[in-house]
Design a protein around this motif. Structure first.
Motif, PDB file in Angstrom:
ATOM      1  N   ASP A 118      19.562  -1.856   9.881  1.00 32.97           N
ATOM      2  CA  ASP A 118      19.754  -3.383  10.221  1.00 32.97           C
ATOM      3  C   ASP A 118      19.191  -4.212   9.089  1.00 32.97           C
ATOM      4  OD1 ASP A 118      20.912  -2.744  12.808  1.00 32.97           O
ATOM      5  OD2 ASP A 118      18.918  -2.172  13.735  1.00 32.97           O
ATOM      6  N   PHE A 119      18.856  -3.571   8.025  1.00 31.92           N
ATOM      7  CA  PHE A 119      18.082  -4.427   6.867  1.00 31.92           C
ATOM      8  C   PHE A 119      18.791  -3.916   5.662  1.00 31.92           C
ATOM      9  CE2 PHE A 119      15.142  -4.025  10.473  1.00 31.92           C
ATOM     10  CZ  PHE A 119      14.486  -5.125  10.573  1.00 31.92           C
ATOM     11  N   LYS A 120      18.864  -4.952   4.657  1.00 32.26           N
ATOM     12  CA  LYS A 120      19.530  -4.645   3.446  1.00 32.26           C
ATOM     13  C   LYS A 120      18.802  -3.585   2.493  1.00 32.26           C
ATOM     14  CE  LYS A 120      21.440  -6.660  -0.685  1.00 32.26           C
ATOM     15  NZ  LYS A 120      20.764  -5.824  -1.674  1.00 32.26           N
ATOM     16  N   ASP A 121      17.552  -3.745   2.517  1.00 32.40           N
ATOM     17  CA  ASP A 121      16.577  -2.893   1.556  1.00 32.40           C
ATOM     18  C   ASP A 121      15.120  -3.015   1.944  1.00 32.40           C
ATOM     19  OD1 ASP A 121      15.346  -5.468   0.833  1.00 32.40           O
ATOM     20  OD2 ASP A 121      16.791  -5.712  -0.770  1.00 32.40           O
ATOM     21  N   PRO A 122      14.235  -2.088   1.457  1.00 35.13           N
ATOM     22  CA  PRO A 122      12.813  -1.860   1.870  1.00 35.13           C
ATOM     23  C   PRO A 122      12.245  -3.319   2.061  1.00 35.13           C
ATOM     24  CG  PRO A 122      13.280  -0.107   0.573  1.00 35.13           C
ATOM     25  CD  PRO A 122      14.508  -1.205   0.674  1.00 35.13           C
ATOM     26  N   ASP A 123      12.392  -4.237   0.899  1.00 33.64           N
ATOM     27  CA  ASP A 123      11.737  -5.594   0.989  1.00 33.64           C
ATOM     28  C   ASP A 123      12.170  -6.369   2.025  1.00 33.64           C
ATOM     29  OD1 ASP A 123      10.429  -7.612  -0.085  1.00 33.64           O
ATOM     30  OD2 ASP A 123      11.925  -8.083  -1.600  1.00 33.64           O
ATOM     31  N   GLU A 124      13.194  -6.286   2.548  1.00 35.37           N
ATOM     32  CA  GLU A 124      13.634  -7.201   3.795  1.00 35.37           C
ATOM     33  C   GLU A 124      13.074  -6.596   4.904  1.00 35.37           C
ATOM     34  OE1 GLU A 124      17.916  -7.497   5.844  1.00 35.37           O
ATOM     35  OE2 GLU A 124      17.916  -8.798   4.115  1.00 35.37           O
ATOM     36  N   PHE A 125      13.137  -5.268   5.214  1.00 36.78           N
ATOM     37  CA  PHE A 125      12.403  -4.496   6.366  1.00 36.78           C
ATOM     38  C   PHE A 125      11.148  -5.061   6.457  1.00 36.78           C
ATOM     39  CE2 PHE A 125      10.056  -1.198   8.160  1.00 36.78           C
ATOM     40  CZ  PHE A 125      10.953  -0.942   9.205  1.00 36.78           C
ATOM     41  N   LEU A 126      10.117  -4.826   5.185  1.00 34.73           N
ATOM     42  CA  LEU A 126       8.774  -5.346   5.257  1.00 34.73           C
ATOM     43  C   LEU A 126       8.573  -6.705   5.706  1.00 34.73           C
ATOM     44  CD1 LEU A 126       7.657  -2.934   2.220  1.00 34.73           C
ATOM     45  CD2 LEU A 126       6.968  -2.680   4.558  1.00 34.73           C
ATOM     46  N   ASN A 127       9.371  -7.731   5.439  1.00 34.39           N
ATOM     47  CA  ASN A 127       9.122  -9.024   5.901  1.00 34.39           C
ATOM     48  C   ASN A 127       8.935  -9.208   7.245  1.00 34.39           C
ATOM     49  OD1 ASN A 127       9.399 -10.178   3.242  1.00 34.39           O
ATOM     50  ND2 ASN A 127      11.641 -10.515   3.370  1.00 34.39           N
ATOM     51  N   SER A 128       9.564  -8.359   8.205  1.00 34.25           N
ATOM     52  CA  SER A 128       9.359  -8.388   9.509  1.00 34.25           C
ATOM     53  C   SER A 128       8.782  -7.243  10.223  1.00 34.25           C
ATOM     54  CB  SER A 128      10.761  -8.568  10.098  1.00 34.25           C
ATOM     55  OG  SER A 128      11.541  -7.776   9.783  1.00 34.25           O
TER      56      SER A 128
ATOM     57  N   THR B 212       5.521  -3.788   9.823  1.00 38.63           N
ATOM     58  CA  THR B 212       4.598  -3.359   9.301  1.00 38.63           C
ATOM     59  C   THR B 212       4.864  -2.162   8.177  1.00 38.63           C
ATOM     60  OG1 THR B 212       3.897  -1.976  10.684  1.00 38.63           O
ATOM     61  CG2 THR B 212       3.242  -4.116  11.259  1.00 38.63           C
ATOM     62  N   PRO B 213       3.779  -1.951   7.326  1.00 39.24           N
ATOM     63  CA  PRO B 213       3.720  -0.716   6.442  1.00 39.24           C
ATOM     64  C   PRO B 213       3.942   0.504   7.376  1.00 39.24           C
ATOM     65  CG  PRO B 213       2.193  -2.318   5.430  1.00 39.24           C
ATOM     66  CD  PRO B 213       2.344  -2.653   6.706  1.00 39.24           C
ATOM     67  N   GLU B 214       3.115   0.474   8.433  1.00 47.14           N
ATOM     68  CA  GLU B 214       2.904   1.708   9.227  1.00 47.14           C
ATOM     69  C   GLU B 214       4.480   1.957   9.919  1.00 47.14           C
ATOM     70  OE1 GLU B 214       0.735  -0.773   9.445  1.00 47.14           O
ATOM     71  OE2 GLU B 214      -0.834   0.251   8.311  1.00 47.14           O
ATOM     72  N   ASP B 215       5.182   0.986  10.067  1.00 49.43           N
ATOM     73  CA  ASP B 215       6.468   1.111  10.734  1.00 49.43           C
ATOM     74  C   ASP B 215       7.565   1.817   9.651  1.00 49.43           C
ATOM     75  OD1 ASP B 215       5.826  -0.224  13.206  1.00 49.43           O
ATOM     76  OD2 ASP B 215       6.637  -2.120  12.386  1.00 49.43           O
ATOM     77  N   TYR B 216       7.258   1.166   8.298  1.00 48.80           N
ATOM     78  CA  TYR B 216       8.104   2.012   7.175  1.00 48.80           C
ATOM     79  C   TYR B 216       7.654   3.408   6.868  1.00 48.80           C
ATOM     80  CZ  TYR B 216      10.648   2.518   2.743  1.00 48.80           C
ATOM     81  OH  TYR B 216      11.230   3.011   1.765  1.00 48.80           O
ATOM     82  N   ILE B 217       6.546   3.707   7.012  1.00 51.52           N
ATOM     83  CA  ILE B 217       6.021   5.059   6.765  1.00 51.52           C
ATOM     84  C   ILE B 217       6.429   6.002   7.984  1.00 51.52           C
ATOM     85  CG2 ILE B 217       3.797   6.280   6.691  1.00 51.52           C
ATOM     86  CD1 ILE B 217       2.364   4.025   5.242  1.00 51.52           C
ATOM     87  N   ASN B 218       6.280   5.475   9.078  1.00 54.41           N
ATOM     88  CA  ASN B 218       7.113   6.263  10.375  1.00 54.41           C
ATOM     89  C   ASN B 218       8.333   6.548  10.141  1.00 54.41           C
ATOM     90  OD1 ASN B 218       6.556   7.254  12.894  1.00 54.41           O
ATOM     91  ND2 ASN B 218       7.906   5.863  13.724  1.00 54.41           N
ATOM     92  N   LEU B 219       9.086   5.780   9.539  1.00 51.50           N
ATOM     93  CA  LEU B 219      10.895   5.892   9.386  1.00 51.50           C
ATOM     94  C   LEU B 219      10.785   7.066   8.260  1.00 51.50           C
ATOM     95  CD1 LEU B 219      11.905   2.366   9.538  1.00 51.50           C
ATOM     96  CD2 LEU B 219      12.484   4.048  11.081  1.00 51.50           C
ATOM     97  N   ILE B 220       9.892   6.783   7.143  1.00 54.19           N
ATOM     98  CA  ILE B 220       9.920   7.721   6.101  1.00 54.19           C
ATOM     99  C   ILE B 220       9.575   9.228   6.575  1.00 54.19           C
ATOM    100  CG2 ILE B 220       8.559   8.572   3.936  1.00 54.19           C
ATOM    101  CD1 ILE B 220      10.670   6.474   3.200  1.00 54.19           C
TER     102      ILE B 220
ATOM    103  N   GLY C  30       0.850  -1.283  -0.170  1.00 48.14           N
ATOM    104  CA  GLY C  30      -0.105  -0.125   0.039  1.00 48.14           C
ATOM    105  C   GLY C  30       0.923   1.178   0.000  1.00 48.14           C
ATOM    106  N   ILE C  31       2.201   1.160  -0.196  1.00 43.48           N
ATOM    107  CA  ILE C  31       2.989   2.417  -0.099  1.00 43.48           C
ATOM    108  C   ILE C  31       3.424   2.451  -1.549  1.00 43.48           C
ATOM    109  CG2 ILE C  31       5.212   3.560   0.717  1.00 43.48           C
ATOM    110  CD1 ILE C  31       5.150   1.333   3.046  1.00 43.48           C
ATOM    111  N   ALA C  32       2.351   3.246  -2.131  1.00 47.47           N
ATOM    112  CA  ALA C  32       2.450   3.324  -3.656  1.00 47.47           C
ATOM    113  C   ALA C  32       2.731   4.698  -4.228  1.00 47.47           C
ATOM    114  CB  ALA C  32       0.905   3.187  -4.277  1.00 47.47           C
ATOM    115  N   ASN C  33       3.848   5.288  -3.521  1.00 44.80           N
ATOM    116  CA  ASN C  33       4.594   6.434  -4.012  1.00 44.80           C
ATOM    117  C   ASN C  33       6.016   6.313  -4.056  1.00 44.80           C
ATOM    118  OD1 ASN C  33       4.692   6.359  -1.206  1.00 44.80           O
ATOM    119  ND2 ASN C  33       4.991   8.449  -0.846  1.00 44.80           N
TER     120      ASN C  33
END
Length: 677
Positions: free
Chosen positions: A350-360, A362-370, A282-285
């Motif tokens: 602690d992660f190679k790329d966004p794909d690896e981060f999202l494996n463990s 949530t999308p909300e965690d990634y959006i918060n980092l952004i 759902g992070i489509a930007n």
């Protein structure tokens, strides 16, 4: 030809081709009141000096004087002729072109027809790759997508993913024998390769996951292929073609643009599957570059979709990703420094790329980092301090030098102060008094490094009038001694004389350059230097600049036209210069270079003096705070710390003496004692 396009078509193009849309495809524009501003691409601009007016449909650069409508901009920027620009804008805005006749019409139709055929062959190929993914040959590829990448069927269909089987020419045979496409067109599309121009033709993509690359109209223009068996390269893109330019494309931009507008931010990641993983959550930007360093053109495209120009770089956290991030910063830092874009960096340590981060996560965690990502300067500062043991002298000096170099780029004093305080606190490790001393020392060093040779602070009043006289002499030689024109331009480059300080003389120089371009083409100087084209040189020397300059100024710059009389009708003093023109010219050029050297010397003296006095005091204060025992040890500590903190003052000292030596050389040259090597 220009006359073959009906005036109605030209007028319709002017009305429908919005100037903000046209220019923002090539440079970053930022809204300022009712207008837009940006870095001018027509000269070496260091701050936003170009204004674009939507209401007037006009652009103008207050620095170099470039200006006009959208057609004029594209003619200057792309170096295309009037007809080509009008036709391109007409096609883009769905405008019917009237009265295009003869050979040009046929050539234009053939070009369009060939491109349409290329679009068709790529569309057919995309469907073929999709069918291969969904049959028995694509089982392992589908398993990779669903199990390892954790992609569902919807996202696989949305991105139209496919599979190239492990065969030499299955695709080529399908396109040539089943679909009946001409072989030359298949080769031009980049889908097949002819080895050594022989009849042996094989598929470019073999045993690879296939990712179609679309343009903004949703048409497939190329493919990316990921190796499934360890074959190198890991990622392979189609070669550039008539419809595919890597440097102008962003993967998934056609899908992400509306979401970039909604979120007012664009996320740039490294690979296709990082983009696909983000979109699947759902992070489509998010978008990605295509194996090339991100450039200003691509940034300009993204900035059209975000009002506040928010760009977040989230490359891989390995060394290659860090280097790629630094390359992006180098490419666009001038835009950020002048508030044209808001560039931030997210590094997932602690992660190679966004794909690896999202494996463990949530999308909300990634959006918060952004949302909490670092401004690029903060990220650069973190990189400077990273893994540095500041108790070691060489590390301490390396960090100080890097910080000074970075902070000296900041144009606004308030922002410089903020970062000076921030890094000083970090260097002092919380010791308030030490932080103040570090801040003052860094401030002095930054002040020294911000010298760019343009400040009038170090110019003496008597030099201003002498400089104007010498600059006038250069223009006089250029107009009246055609055989010295190339020599003058070469000397300007060698001596780093960047134009003229006197406004009306600079206007004359720009008008001269424009006249030469009109007669010989935009790239005439390079052509003159790179080739021994006798005819071109003769054309260059034969240009009647005196009469053409008078007409040009009367038309385009009436305010400067009254300044040309002394050059057109020279007095006796000017005429004496022609008795020995080349030697006199060398003396004049040496004087112009000397003025710059004298200004630089005054700057270095000031920086050297203030640095040395203050950093020596700092050394003593720092060591008193530490309460060192033993005089011999203290003396050594003072000596070591002095070298650390005072290295830039020593550098200023060395530069000053080098500059004085150069001035002595220029004096010899000017007085006729110069012996050419």
């Amino acid at each position: 030809m220009v006359h073959s396009i009906h005036p109605r078509t030209i007028q319709e193009v002017k009305e429908k081709a919005d100037i903000v849309d046209v220019i923002s495809e090539h440079i970053v524009l930022k809204k300022k009141g009712k207008e837009f501003v940006g870095i001018c691409p027509f000269h070496d601009d260091t701050k936003p000096s170009m204004t674009v007016s939507p209401s007037k449909q006009f652009y103008y650069c207050f620095s170099c004087g470039a200006g006009g409508n959208s057609i004029k901009f594209l003619m200057e920027f792309t170096r295309a002729n009037f007809s080509d620009v009008v036709l391109s804008l007409a096609k883009k805005n769905n405008i019917n072109v009237e009265n295009l006749e003869g050979p040009q019409l046929e050539a234009f139709k053939k070009q369009l027809s060939r491109k349409e055929e290329l679009y068709k062959i790529l569309r057919v190929t995309k469907n073929w790759f999709k069918s291969q993914l969904n049959n028995s040959l694509g089982c392992e590829a589908m398993k990779y997508l669903t199990s390892k990448r954790k992609l569902n069927n919807k996202i696989i269909d949305d991105f139209e993913l496919g599979f190239a089987p492990n065969s030499w020419n299955d695709l080529f045979n399908y396109l040539s024998k089943v679909e009946k496409f001409p072989i030359n067109l298949i080769l031009s599309s980049g889908l097949a390769i002819s080895k050594d121009n022989s009849d042996k033709i094989y598929d470019r993509f073999r045993n690879r996951l296939i990712v179609p690359i679309h343009d903004m109209q949703g048409r497939v223009v190329a493919f990316g292929g990921r190796s499934l068996d360890g074959q190198e390269p890991k990622y392979l893109n189609s070669p550039e073609s008539e419809i595919f330019e890597k440097g102008k494309m962003l993967f998934a931009f056609e899908k992400a643009s509306s979401n970039i507008r909604k979120s007012d931010k664009a996320i740039i990641v490294e690979g296709y599957f990082d983009v696909i993983a983000l979109h699947s959550k759902g992070i489509a930007n998010a978008v990605a570059s295509l194996g090339t360093a991100l450039n200003k053109y691509q940034i300009s495209q993204l900035c059209r979709c975000t009002d506040n120009k928010n760009i977040i770089i989230n490359f891989d956290s390995d060394n290659a990703g860090i280097l790629a991030t630094k390359r992006v910063i180098n490419e666009v830092e001038s835009l950020s420094l002048h508030d044209q874009i808001n560039l931030k960096i997210l590094q997932l340590n602690d992660f190679k790329d966004p794909d690896e981060f999202l494996n463990s996560h949530t999308p909300e965690d990634y959006i918060n980092l952004i949302d909490n990502s670092s401004f690029w300067i903060d990220w650069e500062i973190d990189q400077i301090f990273k893994d540095k043991d500041l108790t070691k002298s060489e590390n301490f000096q390396s960090v100080i030098s890097s910080l000074v170099k970075l902070l000296s780029k900041l144009p606004q004093s308030s922002i410089r102060t903020h970062y000076l305080q921030k890094v000083s606190e970090r260097l002092s490790k919380g010791q308030a008094r030490l932080a103040i001393q570090f801040e003052q020392d860094l401030r002095n060093q930054v002040k020294g490094f911000r010298w760019h040779g343009r400040s009038k602070k170090f110019e003496q009043p008597n030099e201003i009038s002498r400089r104007e006289k010498n600059e006038s002499e250069i223009i006089f030689y250029y107009l009246h001694c055609p055989d010295l024109r190339l020599f003058i331009r070469d000397e300007f480059l060698k001596r780093e004389i960047n134009g003229f300080n006197t406004n009306h003389i600079q206007n004359l120089w720009e008008a001269i350059s424009k006249i030469e371009q009109n007669n010989l083409g935009l790239n005439y100087l390079n052509e003159l230097k790179e080739s021994n084209n006798q005819n071109l040189q003769e054309e260059f020397f034969a240009i009647d600049l005196i009469s053409l300059l008078t007409d040009h100024l009367a038309l385009y710059n009436p305010d400067s036209s009254n300044k040309i009389n002394n050059f057109v009708n020279p007095n006796e003093l000017f005429l004496t210069l022609l008795t020995n023109p080349k030697d006199n010219l060398l003396g004049t050029l040496s004087l112009l270079e000397k003025y710059n050297s004298l200004k630089r010397c005054r700057h270095l003296i000031e920086s050297w003096g203030s640095q040395r006095l203050k950093t020596l005091e700092n050394c003593i204060s720092i060591l008193i705070d530490k309460s060192s025992s033993g005089s011999s040890e203290t003396n050594k500590e003072i000596d070591d710390l002095f070298k650390d903190l005072n290295s830039d003052a020593i550098k200023f000292q060395e530069l000053y003496y080098l500059e004085r030596k150069h001035i002595s050389f220029l004096d010899k040259q000017r007085c006729g004692n110069f012996i050419a090597s």
